[in-house]
Design a protein around this motif. Structure first.
Motif, PDB file in Angstrom:
ATOM      1  N   GLU A 144       0.808  -1.214   0.000  1.00 15.49           N
ATOM      2  CA  GLU A 144       0.000   0.000   0.000  1.00 15.49           C
ATOM      3  C   GLU A 144       0.842   1.265   0.000  1.00 15.49           C
ATOM      4  O   GLU A 144       0.364   2.334   0.354  1.00 15.49           O
ATOM      5  CB  GLU A 144      -0.909  -0.003   1.242  1.00 15.49           C
ATOM      6  N   VAL A 145       2.093   1.159  -0.426  1.00 14.00           N
ATOM      7  CA  VAL A 145       2.997   2.305  -0.355  1.00 14.00           C
ATOM      8  C   VAL A 145       2.487   3.469  -1.201  1.00 14.00           C
ATOM      9  O   VAL A 145       2.629   4.637  -0.815  1.00 14.00           O
ATOM     10  CB  VAL A 145       4.427   1.894  -0.768  1.00 14.00           C
ATOM     11  N   ASN A 146       1.868   3.198  -2.338  1.00 17.63           N
ATOM     12  CA  ASN A 146       1.324   4.288  -3.157  1.00 17.63           C
ATOM     13  C   ASN A 146       0.149   4.971  -2.453  1.00 17.63           C
ATOM     14  O   ASN A 146      -0.027   6.188  -2.576  1.00 17.63           O
ATOM     15  CB  ASN A 146       0.898   3.754  -4.525  1.00 17.63           C
ATOM     16  N   ASP A 147      -0.639   4.203  -1.713  1.00 11.86           N
ATOM     17  CA  ASP A 147      -1.705   4.799  -0.903  1.00 11.86           C
ATOM     18  C   ASP A 147      -1.115   5.671   0.199  1.00 11.86           C
ATOM     19  O   ASP A 147      -1.666   6.717   0.544  1.00 11.86           O
ATOM     20  CB  ASP A 147      -2.581   3.709  -0.281  1.00 11.86           C
ATOM     21  N   ALA A 148       0.008   5.227   0.760  1.00 20.00           N
ATOM     22  CA  ALA A 148       0.675   6.016   1.802  1.00 20.00           C
ATOM     23  C   ALA A 148       1.135   7.357   1.250  1.00 20.00           C
ATOM     24  O   ALA A 148       0.980   8.400   1.893  1.00 20.00           O
ATOM     25  CB  ALA A 148       1.861   5.233   2.366  1.00 20.00           C
TER      26      ALA A 148
ATOM     27  N   GLY B 124       0.746  13.753  11.896  1.00 22.42           N
ATOM     28  CA  GLY B 124       1.911  13.049  12.416  1.00 22.42           C
ATOM     29  C   GLY B 124       2.604  12.301  11.304  1.00 22.42           C
ATOM     30  O   GLY B 124       2.549  12.671  10.135  1.00 22.42           O
ATOM     31  N   LYS B 125       3.265  11.212  11.656  1.00 26.80           N
ATOM     32  CA  LYS B 125       4.052  10.433  10.701  1.00 26.80           C
ATOM     33  C   LYS B 125       3.303   9.189  10.266  1.00 26.80           C
ATOM     34  O   LYS B 125       2.688   8.499  11.070  1.00 26.80           O
ATOM     35  CB  LYS B 125       5.396  10.059  11.349  1.00 26.80           C
ATOM     36  N   GLY B 126       3.366   8.910   8.975  1.00 27.99           N
ATOM     37  CA  GLY B 126       2.885   7.638   8.469  1.00 27.99           C
ATOM     38  C   GLY B 126       4.031   6.641   8.453  1.00 27.99           C
ATOM     39  O   GLY B 126       5.203   7.015   8.429  1.00 27.99           O
TER      40      GLY B 126
END
Length: 455
Positions: A354-358, A369-371
């Motif tokens: 899901e890195v593109n969603d991130a 905050g941080k993802g």
């Protein structure tokens, strides 16, 4: 007799009888008893063994990332291979994948500047960490993968009590916050500090450090009431929603004509200019980034009239230009976290797939905050205590021990594995193994094979 499995970092492990087909059979175990009931066998992938791992790859700029199997390379003498548990998601990762960052890695590359994980392997000259240590690391751009290789000097031990998920978010955001407030602005207790984009990863870190470590009076500026509320929860004394009006006027209503002592700006453009005009005599403003997309020109007359200072902060450059300062900030961040002075805010966690969603989550300004990206998505971090079941990925990090030999079978010829304990202290029940029955993990990437003496 019961056997207890206890946690220790290990890349691959399974249990079986020693025998002709066992990689660690009796002929490879000098002095070991022949045909003991149960034994530990370890498979380690060395150079040339065809080891692969999954990674997020940027093969073309401004295009979605792909998750691919990547061949692992041997570690050099000064390097360390780390099993990545979490990787922080930073705006810089998005910029570098667009070709808009100061550093431009050669295609294809893996983004990810910061991570937490467990040491899998060390080079021959490594003395600072050992296999099984939990660490945070600064990787340049290769952290969004199941494993990465880094120089030993860019790893820091995670103190006891600091969770891996929160630890992964410390280097960039809190490293930047500490450098900006302590090293650049020389913030003193009681001073008034303005933080722009205060609900973002860096903004919340600045609010956290300024309030809870430096005892400053913090004004948090953000683009919505919800984000302002989050900054207040982190410790800000007051907030400004600059989506509802001008920043300078709002700050003047809060602090009067005296102005701000320090401003930490990650937005740029008009927000930077209004923050600059809000500074008090000998105030300091630190430029950390341009999340708003606009880079303002500094009116030099404003610097002169109030004797104010405008300075920049490029966090990553300290790693090359002044490593002792760089390293000290990360050590401080870990110490502050262990002491409970700071509490990193992880707004969202995504699987590696899901890195593109991130990235989209950050681009659309939905993040607070941080993802974090979760490369080993089978592992589940506990949020409610220490008794939740362990995942197969956590099992993979275990080393299995039996009670002292010999290991006679229990009544009915069974060996009972009561508990499996992780490095974090959580326990999981494992099935009993009786007679000729056996149990094997269902995770195809992992072999955890328990067999009773009768088989």
């Amino acid at each position: 007799m019961a056997a207890v499995a206890r946690g220790r970092g290990l890349p691959r492990a399974w249990l079986c009888r020693w025998g002709p087909d066992c990689p660690l059979g009796p002929e490879r175990q000098p002095g070991a008893p022949r045909n003991p009931p149960l034994a530990l066998c370890c498979r380690r992938a060395g150079p040339g063994c065809g080891r692969h791992y999954r990674a997020a790859l940027c093969a073309q700029l401004k295009q979605p990332l792909a998750i691919e199997e990547v061949a692992s390379r041997p570690v050099r003498p000064h390097e360390v291979r780390v099993d990545v548990h979490f990787c922080g998601v930073n705006f810089a990762d998005i910029l570098v994948c667009r070709g808009q960052y100061q550093e431009k890695p050669q295609l294809p590359f893996t983004p990810g500047m910061e991570f937490s994980g467990t040491v899998l392997e060390t080079g021959t000259d490594v003395s600072t960490v050992k296999e099984g240590d939990q660490v945070i690391g600064v990787s340049g751009f290769n952290g969004m993968a199941e494993e990465c290789i880094v120089d030993q000097k860019t790893l820091w031990h995670i103190p006891e009590g600091v969770p891996l998920r929160e630890a992964a978010t410390l280097p960039v955001s809190y490293g930047t916050a500490i450098l900006a407030l302590e090293h650049r602005a020389c913030t003193r207790p009681g001073e008034t500090v303005l933080v722009t984009a205060a609900a973002g990863a860096t903004g919340l870190a600045v609010v956290d450090v300024a309030t809870n470590v430096l005892q400053a009076q913090v004004i948090a500026a953000a683009g919505s009431d919800e984000k302002c509320k989050l900054a207040m929860q982190k410790g800000a004394q007051s907030t400004v929603n600059y989506g509802q009006g001008g920043l300078k006027e709002a700050v003047r209503k809060l602090v009067g004509t005296g102005g701000l002592n320090v401003a930490i700006d990650t937005v740029g453009g008009d927000v930077f200019l209004e923050a600059l005009r809000s500074l008090a005599w000998e105030g300091r403003i630190v430029v950390v980034g341009f999340a708003g997309g606009s880079i303002a020109s500094v009116p030099a007359n404003l610097l002169l009239l109030k004797n104010v200072s405008a300075m920049g902060l490029y966090w990553g450059r300290y790693k090359e230009q002044n490593f002792p300062v760089f390293s000290r900030t990360l050590s401080s961040a870990l110490q502050y976290c262990q002491q409970g002075l700071i509490q990193p805010h992880v707004g969202a966690v995504f699987k590696l797939e899901e890195v593109n969603d991130a990235f989209l989550h950050v681009i659309q300004r939905k993040s607070t905050g941080k993802g974090a990206v979760f490369p080993n998505s089978e592992m589940k971090e506990s949020t409610e205590g220490r008794d939740n079941p362990l995942s197969s990925r956590e099992v993979e990090r275990m080393q299995i021990f039996l009670l002292s030999p010999p290991f006679p079978p229990c009544e009915g010829g069974e060996i009972k594995i009561q508990k499996l304990r992780s490095r974090e202290g959580r326990c999981s029940d494992l099935p009993d193994i009786s007679g000729s029955k056996e149990w094997q993990s269902q995770d195809p990437s992992l072999v955890v094979w328990l067999r009773s003496p009768g088989t």
